[in-house]
Design a protein around this motif. Structure first.
Motif, PDB file in Angstrom:
ATOM      1  N   LYS A   1       0.847  -1.196   0.000  1.00 55.91           N
ATOM      2  CA  LYS A   1       0.000   0.000   0.000  1.00 55.91           C
ATOM      3  C   LYS A   1       0.879   1.242   0.000  1.00 55.91           C
ATOM      4  N   ILE A   2       0.793   2.023  -1.091  1.00 58.08           N
ATOM      5  CA  ILE A   2       1.472   3.320  -1.124  1.00 58.08           C
ATOM      6  C   ILE A   2       0.524   4.328  -0.492  1.00 58.08           C
ATOM      7  N   PRO A   3       0.905   4.923   0.629  1.00 54.70           N
ATOM      8  CA  PRO A   3      -0.040   5.791   1.356  1.00 54.70           C
ATOM      9  C   PRO A   3      -0.297   7.107   0.642  1.00 54.70           C
ATOM     10  N   ASP A   4      -1.486   7.632   0.852  1.00 49.79           N
ATOM     11  CA  ASP A   4      -1.795   8.979   0.364  1.00 49.79           C
ATOM     12  C   ASP A   4      -0.894   9.979   1.092  1.00 49.79           C
ATOM     13  N   THR A   5      -0.460  10.983   0.375  1.00 46.73           N
ATOM     14  CA  THR A   5       0.497  11.930   0.961  1.00 46.73           C
ATOM     15  C   THR A   5      -0.090  12.703   2.137  1.00 46.73           C
TER      16      THR A   5
ATOM     17  N   ARG B   1       2.381  11.085   5.820  1.00 52.64           N
ATOM     18  CA  ARG B   1       3.221  12.071   6.507  1.00 52.64           C
ATOM     19  C   ARG B   1       4.403  11.395   7.203  1.00 52.64           C
ATOM     20  N   TYR B   2       4.125  10.240   7.809  1.00 49.72           N
ATOM     21  CA  TYR B   2       5.211   9.532   8.495  1.00 49.72           C
ATOM     22  C   TYR B   2       6.244   9.022   7.488  1.00 49.72           C
ATOM     23  N   THR B   3       5.781   8.518   6.364  1.00 47.72           N
ATOM     24  CA  THR B   3       6.696   8.041   5.321  1.00 47.72           C
ATOM     25  C   THR B   3       7.574   9.180   4.815  1.00 47.72           C
ATOM     26  N   ALA B   4       6.983  10.352   4.617  1.00 43.24           N
ATOM     27  CA  ALA B   4       7.761  11.513   4.175  1.00 43.24           C
ATOM     28  C   ALA B   4       8.808  11.890   5.210  1.00 43.24           C
ATOM     29  N   PHE B   5       8.433  11.810   6.494  1.00 43.18           N
ATOM     30  CA  PHE B   5       9.384  12.118   7.567  1.00 43.18           C
ATOM     31  C   PHE B   5      10.557  11.137   7.544  1.00 43.18           C
ATOM     32  N   ILE B   6      10.275   9.857   7.379  1.00 45.46           N
ATOM     33  CA  ILE B   6      11.337   8.843   7.353  1.00 45.46           C
ATOM     34  C   ILE B   6      12.243   9.043   6.143  1.00 45.46           C
ATOM     35  N   LYS B   7      11.651   9.309   4.990  1.00 41.20           N
ATOM     36  CA  LYS B   7      12.464   9.526   3.794  1.00 41.20           C
ATOM     37  C   LYS B   7      13.406  10.717   3.966  1.00 41.20           C
TER      38      LYS B   7
ATOM     39  N   PRO C   1      11.532   3.094   1.667  1.00 42.67           N
ATOM     40  CA  PRO C   1      10.662   2.364   2.592  1.00 42.67           C
ATOM     41  C   PRO C   1       9.629   1.539   1.834  1.00 42.67           C
ATOM     42  N   LEU C   2       9.322   0.366   2.377  1.00 40.80           N
ATOM     43  CA  LEU C   2       8.259  -0.484   1.857  1.00 40.80           C
ATOM     44  C   LEU C   2       7.084  -0.374   2.809  1.00 40.80           C
ATOM     45  N   THR C   3       5.896  -0.127   2.276  1.00 37.51           N
ATOM     46  CA  THR C   3       4.733   0.096   3.130  1.00 37.51           C
ATOM     47  C   THR C   3       3.625  -0.901   2.808  1.00 37.51           C
ATOM     48  N   PHE C   4       2.970  -1.365   3.863  1.00 41.67           N
ATOM     49  CA  PHE C   4       1.930  -2.385   3.748  1.00 41.67           C
ATOM     50  C   PHE C   4       0.767  -2.008   4.660  1.00 41.67           C
ATOM     51  N   GLU C   5      -0.368  -2.664   4.424  1.00 42.38           N
ATOM     52  CA  GLU C   5      -1.558  -2.402   5.236  1.00 42.38           C
ATOM     53  C   GLU C   5      -2.331  -3.691   5.450  1.00 42.38           C
ATOM     54  N   THR C   6      -2.934  -3.827   6.616  1.00 43.58           N
ATOM     55  CA  THR C   6      -3.852  -4.924   6.896  1.00 43.58           C
ATOM     56  C   THR C   6      -4.869  -4.410   7.909  1.00 43.58           C
ATOM     57  N   SER C   7      -5.714  -5.282   8.428  1.00 43.40           N
ATOM     58  CA  SER C   7      -6.717  -4.824   9.395  1.00 43.40           C
ATOM     59  C   SER C   7      -6.820  -5.811  10.543  1.00 43.40           C
ATOM     60  N   LEU C   8      -7.249  -5.287  11.674  1.00 38.67           N
ATOM     61  CA  LEU C   8      -7.499  -6.085  12.874  1.00 38.67           C
ATOM     62  C   LEU C   8      -8.782  -5.560  13.501  1.00 38.67           C
ATOM     63  N   ASN C   9      -9.806  -6.397  13.526  1.00 38.35           N
ATOM     64  CA  ASN C   9     -11.095  -5.981  14.094  1.00 38.35           C
ATOM     65  C   ASN C   9     -11.564  -4.644  13.502  1.00 38.35           C
ATOM     66  N   HIS C  10     -11.464  -4.543  12.180  1.00 36.47           N
ATOM     67  CA  HIS C  10     -11.881  -3.346  11.432  1.00 36.47           C
ATOM     68  C   HIS C  10     -10.988  -2.129  11.682  1.00 36.47           C
ATOM     69  N   ARG C  11      -9.849  -2.329  12.326  1.00 40.73           N
ATOM     70  CA  ARG C  11      -8.891  -1.246  12.540  1.00 40.73           C
ATOM     71  C   ARG C  11      -7.786  -1.375  11.492  1.00 40.73           C
ATOM     72  N   SER C  12      -7.353  -0.270  10.927  1.00 40.23           N
ATOM     73  CA  SER C  12      -6.283  -0.295   9.930  1.00 40.23           C
ATOM     74  C   SER C  12      -4.918  -0.345  10.634  1.00 40.23           C
TER      75      SER C  12
ATOM     76  N   LYS D   1       3.919  16.057  16.247  1.00 39.55           N
ATOM     77  CA  LYS D   1       3.966  17.187  15.325  1.00 39.55           C
ATOM     78  C   LYS D   1       5.224  17.143  14.457  1.00 39.55           C
ATOM     79  N   GLN D   2       6.314  16.600  15.001  1.00 43.66           N
ATOM     80  CA  GLN D   2       7.560  16.498  14.239  1.00 43.66           C
ATOM     81  C   GLN D   2       7.481  15.414  13.180  1.00 43.66           C
ATOM     82  N   THR D   3       6.924  14.257  13.555  1.00 46.16           N
ATOM     83  CA  THR D   3       6.893  13.113  12.638  1.00 46.16           C
ATOM     84  C   THR D   3       5.659  13.101  11.751  1.00 46.16           C
ATOM     85  N   GLY D   4       4.638  13.856  12.132  1.00 45.25           N
ATOM     86  CA  GLY D   4       3.415  13.858  11.347  1.00 45.25           C
ATOM     87  C   GLY D   4       2.473  12.727  11.667  1.00 45.25           C
ATOM     88  N   ALA D   5       2.769  11.967  12.725  1.00 48.74           N
ATOM     89  CA  ALA D   5       1.941  10.809  13.044  1.00 48.74           C
ATOM     90  C   ALA D   5       1.861  10.621  14.554  1.00 48.74           C
TER      91      ALA D   5
END
Length: 198
Positions: free
Chosen positions: A55-59, A65-71, A88-99, A179-183
């Motif tokens: 999953k490539i996250p929306d900017t 925001r966190y991916t941009a901070f890491i980059k 960075p490689l980014t992925f997504e899954t769910s747990l009890n309807h939580r992302s 606020k620094q990391t965006g997440a």
């Protein structure tokens, strides 16, 4: 308050009490997923087999925001150690309807490799007690911090098997780190390292 609104409020409260945050389940997913990153070869296939999706996250999202901070920050940190950093490689899954979001940060250094693995739930509530976090593992934590809006628990890794420390981190949205990391939210981190056979 109307009768319907009152009933809905009671249902919501009961649901909240009956369905607390699945901390242990999230931690188990994290451990199983990040343990799959102990070798670089085939790491994406192993994660996909565990139910993660590339999953490539929306900017403008928390993950974006966190991916941009890491980059932006990783080259100055790891690059100073002579590491060659991959994107960075980014992925997504769910747990009890939580992302749940997963980020891998692979890098190579002096004939070896390092893989930083972090799993995040940006909407997770703050753990009600730091003991709920320290009890996730049987061994004693080497670091425990619980300040206003910030919780950190760390356990020692096993360097003999190429495992760095394990960390559970909670950051409130109003905290300076968020606020620094965006997440903000809850995250779990582990690092693996080893010899590059390629």
């Amino acid at each position: 308050m109307s009768f319907v609104a009152s009933i809905l409020m009671k249902i919501g409260a009961a649901y909240s009490m009956a369905d607390p945050y699945p901390l242990q389940e999230a931690f188990s997913i994290f451990e199983k997923s990040c343990d799959a990153t102990s070798q670089l070869d085939g790491v994406e296939d192993r994660l996909l087999s565990l139910g993660w999706v590339n999953k490539i996250p929306d900017t403008d999202s928390a993950m974006g925001r966190y991916t941009a901070f890491i980059k932006a920050s990783a080259p100055s940190v790891l690059g100073a150690e002579g590491a060659t950093i991959s994107a960075p490689l980014t992925f997504e899954t769910s747990l009890n309807h939580r992302s749940l979001h997963l980020m891998l940060l692979p890098s190579k250094i002096e004939g070896g490799f390092i893989v930083g693995c972090r799993m995040m739930d940006f909407l997770a509530p703050e753990p009600t007690d730091i003991k709920n976090v320290t009890d996730l593992r049987s061994e004693n934590a080497i670091r425990k911090v619980h300040d206003d809006g910030l919780m950190i628990v760390e356990w020692s890794g096993d360097e003999e098997f190429g495992e760095g420390d394990t960390q559970v981190l909670y950051i409130n949205a109003d905290h300076a780190v968020a606020k620094q990391t965006g997440a903000a939210g809850l995250s779990f981190k582990k690092t693996h390292f080893g010899v590059d056979n390629q």
